[in-house]
Structures are given as structure tokens and as C-alpha cells.
Scaffold this motif. Structure first.
Motif, mmCIF file in Angstrom:
data_model
loop_
_atom_site.group_PDB
_atom_site.id
_atom_site.type_symbol
_atom_site.label_atom_id
_atom_site.label_comp_id
_atom_site.label_asym_id
_atom_site.label_seq_id
_atom_site.Cartn_x
_atom_site.Cartn_y
_atom_site.Cartn_z
ATOM 1 N N VAL A 31 1.274 -0.800 0.359
ATOM 2 C CA VAL A 31 -0.187 -0.047 0.171
ATOM 3 C C VAL A 31 0.610 1.184 -0.182
ATOM 4 O O VAL A 31 0.391 2.311 -0.856
ATOM 5 C CB VAL A 31 -0.970 0.344 1.199
ATOM 6 N N ALA A 32 2.096 1.430 0.700
ATOM 7 C CA ALA A 32 3.076 2.533 0.510
ATOM 8 C C ALA A 32 3.537 2.793 -0.683
ATOM 9 O O ALA A 32 3.401 3.561 -0.183
ATOM 10 C CB ALA A 32 4.126 2.445 2.368
ATOM 11 N N VAL A 33 3.675 1.891 -1.324
ATOM 12 C CA VAL A 33 4.649 2.202 -2.483
ATOM 13 C C VAL A 33 3.565 2.283 -3.850
ATOM 14 O O VAL A 33 3.880 2.699 -3.941
ATOM 15 C CB VAL A 33 5.383 0.460 -2.968
ATOM 16 N N TRP A 34 2.095 1.725 -3.647
ATOM 17 C CA TRP A 34 1.049 1.888 -4.422
ATOM 18 C C TRP A 34 1.374 2.847 -4.441
ATOM 19 O O TRP A 34 0.931 4.250 -4.943
ATOM 20 C CB TRP A 34 0.239 1.171 -4.245
ATOM 21 N N LEU A 35 0.718 4.141 -3.123
ATOM 22 C CA LEU A 35 0.417 5.472 -2.671
ATOM 23 C C LEU A 35 1.690 6.292 -3.386
ATOM 24 O O LEU A 35 1.738 7.381 -3.103
ATOM 25 C CB LEU A 35 0.457 6.129 -0.796
#
Length: 215
Positions: A31-35
């Protein structure tokens, strides 16, 4: 010996908790990478729009140059008309160059902001979670190695359980632990060793002590 054995506890309830924790951390990283990628893409889109403005000013500058060239050929009035058109063309080209620099700056800011966002979201979680998982694996591996050293290993694990585990845990699992240790009761020592194995995440009734206990 597979390294996976030492990464997860043999007890199903504890192993389930560990697997769930690993999956949650992995999901958080994703999720952090996607954000972060989303933020970078947003800035990239903004930079593309700025480049479109640069393209428009470049076309305007070229049009003004063409108009100046055409009007400059008119006798008597050509030079007077061409001069302001040339100045307008230069100004338009300057605006375009500024827009291009702004687009590059926007992309750079987006990239650095994406990296910073990913680090802020991921690093604190990994710093808290990964060391505990590594400690568990190392403790399990070292405990297994001690258990493989025969009766000496059983004695060491029993002593470790007696001195390091919470007293109420030892009393509940091995009621006669202290007295049995003082009189050298082999069954008590073996029970303590198995308790220490379970605490380290290994199978207390598996090959670690069954094989050594038979020596």
C-alpha cells in the motif's frame, strides 16, 4: 534444515499469528509503495501539462517569427512592424523555456516526495517488526543447536527454562521444577528442556529432544 523451520513456530496458534503479522506488514508495504507511485504519477501528469504549455508557447513563438518575416518584407513599414513581433516571439520563447524548467522541477519534486512518503510509511513499521522476527528465528536456530548436543543440551535448556521463563509459567507446566532440578530428576529436567523448546517456537515433542533424550 530448512530456514523456514526457524522463521515460524511449531505451535499452530503462534504460527498463525506470525503468518498473519507477516502478511499484514507485506500488505502495508504494498500500500505504501502504491501511494508513493500514485504521488509520483500525479506530479508527472502535472509536469506533462506544463510541457503542453511549453509546446503552445513554442508554436506561438514560431508563428510570430513567421509573421515578422512576412511583414518584414513589406517596403517602408516592414521593419517597424517586425520589431514588436520579434520581441513578442522572444518573450514567448522565454515563457516556454521557463515552463520546461518548471516541468522538470515538478517531476523531480514528485520523485523525491514519493521516496520520502514510502520511507515514512514503511521504515517505522519494518524497524519495529523485522528485528523481532529475526530474533525469533535466531533464537529458534540456536536453541535447536543446543538441543542437538545430547544430554548436555537437555541440561542447559532445562536450566535456561528454570532461570529465564516466568515463574508462574514454569510452575504451571512443571510443578516440581525447582525441587526436581535440585535432586537431578531426569524427567523434570527433560520437561523443563521441552518447555524451553516450546518457548523458542520449536516442537517440544519432536526430533530436537526425542533423539537426544534417547542417548
Amino acid at each position: 534444515m530448512s530456514w523456514l523451520r526457524f522463521c515460524y513456530a511449531s505451535a499452530s496458534s503462534r504460527r498463525t499469528t506470525q503468518v498473519a503479522g507477516d502478511l499484514l506488514v507485506l500488505a502495508w508495504v504494498v500500500v505504501a509503495v502504491w501511494l508513493a507511485v500514485s504521488v509520483r504519477d500525479r506530479f508527472g501528469t502535472l509536469a506533462d501539462r506544463v510541457r503542453e504549455a511549453d509546446g503552445a508557447t513554442s508554436r506561438l513563438s514560431a508563428g510570430l517569427d513567421d509573421a515578422g518575416d512576412f511583414l518584414g518584407g513589406i517596403p517602408l513599414v516592414g521593419d517597424g512592424v517586425r520589431s514588436p513581433l520579434d520581441r513578442a516571439a522572444e518573450a514567448s520563447a522565454g515563457v516556454g523555456a521557463s515552463a520546461l524548467r518548471s516541468a522538470e522541477t515538478t517531476e523531480a519534486v514528485g520523485a523525491w516526495l514519493a521516496v520520502a512518503l514510502a520511507l515514512v510509511l514503511v521504515v517505522p513499521v519494518l524497524v519495529q517488526y523485522v528485528p523481532s522476527r529475526v530474533r525469533f528465528a535466531l533464537t529458534a536456530r540456536r536453541t535447536h543447536q543446543v538441543a542437538q548436543s545430547g544430554q548436555l543440551g537437555i541440561d542447559l535448556l532445562g536450566l535456561r527454562a528454570l532461570t529465564s521463563l516466568p515463574p508462574h509459567v514454569v510452575a504451571a507446566q512443571v510443578p516440581d521444577a525447582a525441587a526436581g532440578w535440585r535432586r537431578g530428576d531426569g524427567d523434570v529436567v527433560l520437561a523443563l528442556a521441552r518447555l524451553q523448546l516450546a518457548h523458542a517456537g520449536l516442537d517440544p515433542m519432536g526430533e530436537d529432544l526425542q533423539r537426544d533424550g534417547a542417548r
